[in-house]
Motif scaffolding. Structure first.
Motif, PDB file in Angstrom:
ATOM      1  N   ASN A 276       0.843  -1.345  -0.075  1.00  6.15           N
ATOM      2  CA  ASN A 276      -0.051  -0.067  -0.129  1.00  6.15           C
ATOM      3  C   ASN A 276       0.768   1.192   0.084  1.00  6.15           C
ATOM      4  O   ASN A 276       0.367   2.315  -0.564  1.00  6.15           O
ATOM      5  CB  ASN A 276      -1.025  -0.125   1.057  1.00  6.15           C
ATOM      6  N   PRO A 323     -11.713   8.362   1.873  1.00  9.52           N
ATOM      7  CA  PRO A 323     -10.981   7.939   0.558  1.00  9.52           C
ATOM      8  C   PRO A 323     -10.553   9.136  -0.326  1.00  9.52           C
ATOM      9  O   PRO A 323      -9.715   9.049  -1.381  1.00  9.52           O
ATOM     10  CB  PRO A 323     -12.149   7.303  -0.469  1.00  9.52           C
ATOM     11  N   TYR A 404      -5.641  -1.416  -2.492  1.00  7.52           N
ATOM     12  CA  TYR A 404      -7.017  -0.713  -2.852  1.00  7.52           C
ATOM     13  C   TYR A 404      -6.181   0.741  -3.849  1.00  7.52           C
ATOM     14  O   TYR A 404      -5.561   1.596  -2.974  1.00  7.52           O
ATOM     15  CB  TYR A 404      -7.568  -0.277  -1.813  1.00  7.52           C
ATOM     16  N   ARG A 405      -6.578   0.844  -5.146  1.00  2.00           N
ATOM     17  CA  ARG A 405      -6.178   1.676  -5.828  1.00  2.00           C
ATOM     18  C   ARG A 405      -6.500   3.155  -5.353  1.00  2.00           C
ATOM     19  O   ARG A 405      -6.231   4.291  -5.685  1.00  2.00           O
ATOM     20  CB  ARG A 405      -6.423   1.446  -7.295  1.00  2.00           C
ATOM     21  N   SER A 406      -7.790   3.204  -4.975  1.00  2.00           N
ATOM     22  CA  SER A 406      -8.456   4.174  -4.502  1.00  2.00           C
ATOM     23  C   SER A 406      -7.869   4.881  -3.324  1.00  2.00           C
ATOM     24  O   SER A 406      -8.195   6.240  -2.844  1.00  2.00           O
ATOM     25  CB  SER A 406      -9.946   4.212  -4.518  1.00  2.00           C
ATOM     26  N   HIS A 408      -6.401   3.085   0.572  1.00  2.00           N
ATOM     27  CA  HIS A 408      -6.729   2.591   2.043  1.00  2.00           C
ATOM     28  C   HIS A 408      -5.357   1.650   2.395  1.00  2.00           C
ATOM     29  O   HIS A 408      -4.772   1.382   1.697  1.00  2.00           O
ATOM     30  CB  HIS A 408      -8.079   1.633   2.020  1.00  2.00           C
ATOM     31  N   ARG A 465     -15.428  -2.046  -1.110  1.00  2.62           N
ATOM     32  CA  ARG A 465     -15.388  -1.513  -2.530  1.00  2.62           C
ATOM     33  C   ARG A 465     -13.982  -0.693  -2.668  1.00  2.62           C
ATOM     34  O   ARG A 465     -13.722   0.169  -1.854  1.00  2.62           O
ATOM     35  CB  ARG A 465     -16.548  -0.862  -3.034  1.00  2.62           C
ATOM     36  N   ASP A 466     -13.610  -0.725  -4.031  1.00  2.00           N
ATOM     37  CA  ASP A 466     -12.468   0.100  -4.335  1.00  2.00           C
ATOM     38  C   ASP A 466     -13.153   0.935  -5.086  1.00  2.00           C
ATOM     39  O   ASP A 466     -13.501   0.672  -6.298  1.00  2.00           O
ATOM     40  CB  ASP A 466     -11.330  -0.760  -5.032  1.00  2.00           C
ATOM     41  N   ARG A 474     -14.581  -7.224  -4.400  1.00  2.00           N
ATOM     42  CA  ARG A 474     -13.643  -7.569  -3.617  1.00  2.00           C
ATOM     43  C   ARG A 474     -13.347  -8.652  -2.786  1.00  2.00           C
ATOM     44  O   ARG A 474     -14.458  -9.124  -2.131  1.00  2.00           O
ATOM     45  CB  ARG A 474     -13.201  -6.218  -2.770  1.00  2.00           C
TER      46      ARG A 474
END
Length: 610
Positions: A276, A323, A404-406, A408, A465-466, A474
């Motif tokens: 991450n 986020p 998590y690409r968004s 986290h 959810r991402d 997920r």
């Protein structure tokens, strides 16, 4: 480890242990399994690998004893703290013994006599190479939690180079004598997702000169020359909060910390797995955010904020529910007048997954190979960060992307990657089980033992959810364990993230479907470990996976007047062992928590073969 370390001949190690893996990786395009040509890649024949090295045995356990100057492991000696209060010095202590763990398969009395070594390699994890002068950092949190800012962070590069030196010195595994043929870094290779940190990591692993400094080329600009008593002012006589606890005054420390460092690079091929902190600014902030990007490369750095803002941001960090990094950006806006002026630096720009891949594929960072370090040009099509790779004849590795690409700090696996993982497991499993528990045979499978690698460990994975891929389901850690358990060829899931040594059995009523999860501590926090793995077939229906912790090549004894590259690597370890917030309960001079118990350190893990 207290004496002088001699360099191991890089060419000799490469020829004797690593070149075969690099050649196999080039000839057997397993990286393409993550893309459209996966079926063709799975069917491609593998080139033969060298015959296993002979086993040298002693009474009671198979072990290869190497005379100095070859690297020792924690079977031989370990770092221990002397004294009971104040600033405690590191001394050389006794090693930790081998613990046989037979929860998943019985330990046959003759297995050592019949054992065949299959593979040997090293796991590095959570190096957290840090640009400590970056404006993106949140050192102000130390006002609420002393452990949220590390005194030793200015020395991450020097400490990591000493770890590379130790891996190069090992040569073979201590239990089987099998050459250690590759290394894998299981994520959080960098600390803040900065371009300069990525350059440092790739140079560390491939070899070269690193200048661990950004901004002003002639001086450090950050917490440790701020004059703020909240942080350790190493060069200053100021009685800051750390010196009141006994942390020493070291004149010349900051000048030494930003001097160029030379890494020999790993003498064996190495593979890369994302964490991450590699994917997200600070390991949790919103990626590719224009405001955060401007902050990162700009000339204002926030060191302190009001207590209410510290509490608000600490709450968000604990939950991870921000986020868009709105709380952090609000704190920056409210406290803009408090920020310190620093020298801007464009190399502090956060990098994208595409840039991460491109950098790994750069021939300048080829090192001992393989090209791309697990990634291929095909991965650039959709910025995939997962792949499979050959470990040895009859042994396959799978590297996952659990980020998590968004934004986290927790992890998960997306639906597309999960489907790819199942296909890849099936391609290397002559026997598997469907979701109803029915046994399935696959005569076309290229049957192989399987080791899975990721950054996150199973407890740190969720199904949230991402936002970057909202249409995709997920999968959490239990989902991954359930899938791996359907394939008896899976021996272990190897990961990091927790900064703790922990080995967990995942049993199944059908014994051959059981597997181990091996979680290794970081090299930025106590206890500064990496781990050696040796896989062996016992020819009695079981397989043994040996795990042996290693420390860096830095001498245990720290001379506070030695500000050389090696001296700073020793200081890096000693400062981390004196970190605030670590539990005071001791056992034989060792903090038990992050180092794990005996069954989490040097072990023989037994599993049944299908």
């Amino acid at each position: 480890m207290t004496g002088t370390r001699s360099a191991v001949n890089r060419r000799h190690i490469l020829l004797s242990s690593g070149a075969a893996v690099a050649a196999a990786a080039a000839a057997w395009p397993l990286g393409a399994l993550g893309g459209r040509s996966g079926a063709a890649a799975a069917a491609a024949p593998r080139p033969p690998l060298p015959a296993p090295a002979p086993v040298v045995r002693e009474a009671h356990r198979a072990v290869v004893r190497r005379a100095a100057p070859y690297g020792l492991t924690t079977l031989d000696t370990t770092a221990r703290l002397a004294g009971s209060h104040g600033y405690r010095r590191i001394v050389e202590g006794p090693g930790w013994p081998l613990t046989v763990r037979a929860e998943l398969a019985s330990a046959g009395s003759r297995r050592a006599a019949t054992r065949t070594p299959l593979a040997g390699f090293v796991q590095l994890t959570d190096l957290h190479l840090a640009d400590v002068q970056s404006p993106l950092r949140t050192e102000f949190l130390r006002a609420r939690s002393p452990g949220s800012w590390r005194r030793q962070e200015a020395l991450t590069v020097q400490g990591a180079v000493a770890l590379v030196e130790q891996v190069n010195a090992l040569g073979t595994g201590p239990h089987t004598g099998r050459p250690l043929s590759f290394a894998v870094s299981t994520g959080d290779n960098v600390d803040s997702n900065l371009t300069i940190e990525l350059q440092w990591f790739l140079t560390l692993m491939s070899g070269g000169r690193i200048t661990p400094n950004t901004g002003d080329p002639a001086r450090y600009e950050g917490t440790q020359d701020s004059g703020l008593p909240l942080f350790w002012q190493a060069d200053s006589a100021l009685r800051d909060s750390d010196k009141l606890l006994g942390i020493p005054h070291i004149p010349g420390y900051l000048e030494a910390a930003i001097r160029p460092v030379t890494s020999p690079g790993l003498a064996i091929p190495w593979f890369s797995t994302p964490g991450n902190h590699d994917a997200l600014p600070g390991g949790c902030l919103a990626p590719e955010d224009p405001q955060l990007r401007d902050l990162a490369v700009g000339g204002r750095k926030l060191l302190t904020v009001p207590d209410a803002d510290v509490a608000a941001y600490a709450k968000v960090l604990n939950s991870g529910d921000d986020p868009k990094s709105s709380v952090f950006k609000d704190i920056l806006r409210r406290n803009a007048a408090r920020a310190r002026t620093v020298t801007p630096d464009p190399l502090r720009r956060p990098f994208t997954p595409h840039e991460y891949l491109t950098a790994h594929l750069d021939p300048a960072y080829a090192g001992a190979g393989p090209a791309g370090h697990g990634y291929t040009a095909d991965h650039l099509d959709d910025d995939r960060l997962y792949y499979a790779f050959p470990i040895a004849d009859g042994v396959v590795g799978i590297s996952l992307d659990t980020t998590y690409r968004s934004g986290h700090f927790q992890g998960s696996v997306g639906g597309a990657q999960m489907a790819w993982l199942e296909r890849t497991l099936r391609a290397y499993s002559a026997v598997s089980y469907d979701t109803d528990g029915h046994r399935v045979r696959n005569a076309a499978a290229d049957d192989a033992l399987i080791l899975v690698f990721s950054h996150h460990h199973s407890p740190s994975m969720t199904r949230r959810r991402d936002a970057a891929r909202p249409e995709e389901d997920r999968h959490d850690g239990q989902d991954v364990i359930d899938l791996l358990g359907r394939f008896p060829n899976v021996v272990a899931w190897i990961n990091g993230h927790s900064h703790v040594n922990r080995i967990t059995p995942h049993p199944h009523p059908t014994a051959s479907r059981s597997l181990w999860e091996v979680n290794t501590a970081s090299h930025v926090d106590y206890p500064h470990h990496a781990r050696v793995f040796e896989l062996a077939d016992n020819h009695d229906g079981t397989v043994s996976l040996f795990t042996t912790l290693i420390e860096s090549a830095a001498p245990y004894r720290t001379d506070l007047g030695d500000l050389s590259q090696t001296g700073l690597a020793s200081l890096y370890r000693e400062l981390s062992y004196n970190a605030p917030g670590l539990p005071e309960a001791m056992s034989g001079g060792v903090r038990e928590s992050s180092a794990g118990a005996a069954g989490d350190r040097n072990t023989e893990l037994l599993v049944r073969r299908a």
